[in-house]
Design a protein around this motif. Sequence first.
Motif, short mmCIF file in Angstrom:
data_model
loop_
_atom_site.label_atom_id
_atom_site.label_comp_id
_atom_site.label_asym_id
_atom_site.label_seq_id
_atom_site.Cartn_x
_atom_site.Cartn_y
_atom_site.Cartn_z
N PRO A 28 35.44 41.80 44.79
CA PRO A 28 35.96 43.09 44.32
C PRO A 28 37.48 43.11 44.30
O PRO A 28 38.13 42.57 45.20
CB PRO A 28 35.41 44.09 45.37
N VAL A 29 38.04 43.73 43.26
CA VAL A 29 39.49 43.85 43.12
C VAL A 29 39.84 45.32 42.99
O VAL A 29 39.31 46.02 42.12
CB VAL A 29 39.99 43.08 41.88
N VAL A 30 40.74 45.80 43.86
CA VAL A 30 41.13 47.21 43.87
C VAL A 30 42.64 47.34 43.68
O VAL A 30 43.40 46.99 44.59
CB VAL A 30 40.72 47.90 45.19
N PRO A 31 43.12 47.82 42.53
CA PRO A 31 44.55 48.13 42.39
C PRO A 31 44.91 49.30 43.32
O PRO A 31 44.17 50.27 43.42
CB PRO A 31 44.69 48.53 40.92
N LYS A 38 51.19 47.72 44.99
CA LYS A 38 52.38 48.09 44.19
C LYS A 38 52.06 48.25 42.71
O LYS A 38 52.90 48.00 41.84
CB LYS A 38 53.51 47.07 44.41
N CYS A 39 50.82 48.69 42.41
CA CYS A 39 50.41 48.81 41.01
C CYS A 39 51.19 49.90 40.28
O CYS A 39 51.29 49.87 39.05
CB CYS A 39 48.90 49.05 40.91
N ASP A 40 51.77 50.86 41.02
CA ASP A 40 52.53 51.93 40.38
C ASP A 40 53.85 51.44 39.80
O ASP A 40 54.47 52.12 38.98
CB ASP A 40 52.82 53.03 41.40
N LYS A 41 54.27 50.23 40.18
CA LYS A 41 55.54 49.70 39.70
C LYS A 41 55.41 49.03 38.33
O LYS A 41 56.40 48.56 37.77
CB LYS A 41 56.10 48.70 40.72
N MET A 45 50.50 43.00 42.87
CA MET A 45 49.97 43.01 41.51
C MET A 45 50.99 42.56 40.47
O MET A 45 50.61 42.09 39.39
CB MET A 45 49.45 44.40 41.15
N ARG A 46 52.26 42.67 40.80
CA ARG A 46 53.30 42.34 39.82
C ARG A 46 53.44 40.84 39.56
O ARG A 46 54.06 40.43 38.58
CB ARG A 46 54.65 42.89 40.30
N HIS A 47 52.87 40.02 40.46
CA HIS A 47 53.10 38.58 40.39
C HIS A 47 51.78 37.79 40.39
O HIS A 47 50.78 38.25 40.94
CB HIS A 47 53.95 38.14 41.58
N LYS A 69 52.10 50.80 31.83
CA LYS A 69 50.70 50.76 31.40
C LYS A 69 50.29 49.42 30.79
O LYS A 69 49.26 48.84 31.16
CB LYS A 69 50.43 51.89 30.40
N THR A 70 51.11 48.90 29.88
CA THR A 70 50.76 47.64 29.21
C THR A 70 50.79 46.47 30.20
O THR A 70 49.88 45.64 30.23
CB THR A 70 51.73 47.36 28.05
N ALA A 71 51.84 46.42 31.03
CA ALA A 71 51.96 45.35 32.02
C ALA A 71 50.84 45.43 33.05
O ALA A 71 50.32 44.40 33.50
CB ALA A 71 53.32 45.43 32.71
N TYR A 72 50.46 46.65 33.40
CA TYR A 72 49.35 46.87 34.34
C TYR A 72 48.06 46.24 33.79
O TYR A 72 47.36 45.50 34.49
CB TYR A 72 49.17 48.37 34.57
N ALA A 73 47.76 46.55 32.55
CA ALA A 73 46.54 46.04 31.92
C ALA A 73 46.58 44.51 31.81
O ALA A 73 45.57 43.83 32.06
CB ALA A 73 46.35 46.66 30.55
#
Length: 200
Positions: free
Chosen positions: A169-172, A142-145, A114-116, A148-152
Amino acid sequence: MNYNKAFFEKAFGLSSQLPDDDTCEIVFAGRSNVGKSSLLNKLFNRKQLARVSSVPGKTITINFYDVDGIKFVDLPGYGYAKISKQELNRFGELMEGYFQSDRNIKLVIQLIDMRHPLTEDDKGMITFMMEMGLPFIIVMTKCDKLKKTAYAERLKKSKDELAFAGNVPVVPFSAVTGQGINGIKNYIENAISDGGNINE
């Protein structure tokens, strides 16, 4: 499905070694070091049933697990630049042989960090699954890394990046917090019970 009944069955390094089998298969695909082993261990509620490698691209095998009578198939990670040409050729032969061996694939779980942003390899794999008519979901690892703002921001951008895949479907997911694990299990169990094509 009782995920506690999971056990490692066998690993295959050549497509010619793959046994004929019509058992339902749930397939896990993604880049090297994207977190496939961590997801499998979280599903199985084990710490090390699926071995987590610190060296991406180290082992090119298809690993089979039996989970309460269902096959979970861990494909070798792709996209590792330092792999030798010989191993790259074996990877291609192994993957092609697997997908062309008339297997009973109920769902492919495509993992993306998710980070990239999506890589060309990720896009190629997704396009391949669409061309093959395989049902699949995207799990953003790796969504926990992400804060909040970067996640969104990444969640929004990933939807744009995946627009070519339709309503996939997309699942973090986080192997640390367990976020997303119940949703992933629901998709797996619905696919096994033939609840319809999730990509339509």
